[in-house]
Design a protein around this motif. Structure first.
Motif, short mmCIF file in Angstrom:
data_model
loop_
_atom_site.label_atom_id
_atom_site.label_comp_id
_atom_site.label_asym_id
_atom_site.label_seq_id
_atom_site.Cartn_x
_atom_site.Cartn_y
_atom_site.Cartn_z
N LEU A 33 -5.74 0.85 -4.96
CA LEU A 33 -6.01 0.25 -3.66
C LEU A 33 -7.38 -0.43 -3.62
N THR A 34 -8.43 0.26 -4.07
CA THR A 34 -9.78 -0.30 -4.00
C THR A 34 -9.90 -1.56 -4.83
N ARG A 35 -9.36 -1.53 -6.04
CA ARG A 35 -9.44 -2.71 -6.90
C ARG A 35 -8.75 -3.91 -6.29
N ARG A 36 -7.61 -3.67 -5.66
CA ARG A 36 -6.82 -4.77 -5.14
C ARG A 36 -7.37 -5.34 -3.84
N THR A 37 -8.16 -4.57 -3.12
CA THR A 37 -8.63 -5.03 -1.81
C THR A 37 -10.12 -5.35 -1.77
N ALA A 38 -10.85 -5.02 -2.82
CA ALA A 38 -12.32 -5.15 -2.78
C ALA A 38 -12.76 -6.58 -2.51
N ALA A 39 -12.02 -7.56 -3.00
CA ALA A 39 -12.45 -8.95 -2.85
C ALA A 39 -12.13 -9.53 -1.48
N VAL A 75 -5.71 -8.06 3.37
CA VAL A 75 -5.45 -6.75 2.76
C VAL A 75 -3.95 -6.53 2.61
N VAL A 76 -3.18 -6.91 3.61
CA VAL A 76 -1.72 -6.77 3.53
C VAL A 76 -1.19 -7.56 2.34
N ASP A 77 -1.62 -8.80 2.19
CA ASP A 77 -1.15 -9.61 1.07
C ASP A 77 -1.60 -9.02 -0.26
N ALA A 78 -2.84 -8.56 -0.32
CA ALA A 78 -3.37 -8.01 -1.58
C ALA A 78 -2.58 -6.79 -2.03
N LEU A 79 -2.11 -5.99 -1.07
CA LEU A 79 -1.39 -4.77 -1.42
C LEU A 79 0.11 -4.97 -1.58
N CYS A 80 0.68 -5.93 -0.86
CA CYS A 80 2.15 -6.02 -0.81
C CYS A 80 2.74 -7.18 -1.58
N ASP A 81 1.97 -8.22 -1.84
CA ASP A 81 2.52 -9.33 -2.62
C ASP A 81 2.94 -8.81 -4.00
#
Length: 320
Positions: A106-112, A288-294
């Motif tokens: 989660l952290t890696r995918r949303t940090a940016a 954040v939604v796109d970063a986690l769900c795409d």
């Protein structure tokens, strides 16, 4: 045209560049049948055939060749828009609640894209969904039904899925608990715990009750909150039949006297949604939604397989 998604346009470009569904699927990291279905859906939504295909070759139709450069330009503009939004949203704080599961990266995918603050209050699915609705949270990872989304004014994106299994006494299989595998069993031959505490276990109880009605599994009423945790194993030892585990017990190590049984006919799945308010417009939250769900694919998770079971009102259930 309203149903067209950016990911479908990316799929179209990949197939057009590869002119081979297998290579395009490998490049996109999705299953071949899923890619084919998405291209067919895109063709249906656009009202034109994009590819001519037979067993040996794939080629662009005149309509596909005409639309390809426009699609590339559209995707470039979309990527530019997303990049600008992410740069603007990187400083935004996003409050995320959960039940018991979060993506490991989660952290890696949303940090940016945003500062994600995981809420310390671990609460049941229905509570977390209500907190998003009332503004206490921006996002929550939870299990929801279409009914819940409509009632609370929420929308959901698929984030993950757990395949449930049964736990049995090792003597039920005649094999030692250290055995690498035990026989698969029908879900209709399992017991399913349903707790009297409807405040803590409302979501699980609704799911479990529908499962027992649909599959013939036997409901076992309890009043001690032992749907998960050490007391769950005590119920397994007392029950005559294997007991279906809950998503809260997916990673709990089994005691040495118990074994795990694969459940089939059907395979039983619990989905995890990332929910947000229908009216949400903040760039950071949407990023954040796109970063986690795409890239999360229902077919790859197994929930659309012919032998998979989901509740009828699950947002990702196929029509029956």
């Amino acid at each position: 045209m309203a149903g067209v998604e950016l990911r479908q346009l990316r799929y179209f470009v990949a197939v057009a560049e590869e002119l081979n569904f297998g290579r395009a699927a490998a490049r996109l990291l999705i299953a071949g049948p899923s890619l084919s279905q998405q291209i067919k859906a895109l063709e249906r939504d656009l009202g034109v055939r994009l590819f001519d295909r037979d067993r040996r070759s794939v080629s662009l139709t005149p309509a596909g060749a005409d639309l390809l450069p426009h699609t590339r330009a559209l995707l470039e503009r979309a990527d530019d828009l997303r990049g600008r939004a992410r740069r603007l949203s990187g400083s935004q704080a996003v409050r995320l609640g959960y039940v018991n599961w979060l993506p490991a990266d989660l952290t890696r995918r949303t940090a940016a894209v945003a500062q994600v603050h995981v809420d310390a209050w671990v609460a049941p699915s229905h509570t977390q969904a209500a907190r998003v609705a009332d503004g206490s949270l921006d996002l929550a990872v939870c299990w929801v039904r279409n009914e819940d989304l409509k009632r609370h004014g929420l929308r959901a994106r698929l984030l993950g899925a757990d395949r449930l299994y049964a736990v049995a006494r090792s003597t039920d299989t005649g094999e030692p608990s250290a055995a690498p595998a035990t026989p698969a069993m029908s879900v209709g031959d399992t017991d399913v715990l349903i707790d009297d505490d409807v405040t803590s276990w409302a979501s699980w109880n609704e799911y479990a009750e529908e499962l027992t009605r649909a599959t013939g599994a036997r409901a076992v009423r309890i009043a001690d909150g032992a749907v998960t945790g050490p007391a769950f194993f005590d119920h397994v030892r007392r029950c005559r039949r294997p007991v279906l585990n809950s998503p809260k017990g997916q990673t709990t190590p089994l005691p040495s006297d118990l074994v795990r049984r694969e459940v089939v006919a059907p395979k039983v799945y619990w989905t995890w949604s990332l929910v947000l308010r229908e009216t949400e417009e903040r760039a950071g939250v949407l990023a954040v939604v796109d970063a986690l769900c795409d890239g999360v694919d229902a077919d790859e998770l197994g929930i659309h397989a012919p032998d998979a079971w989901l509740p009828a009102d699950d947002p990702y259930a196929l029509p029956r």
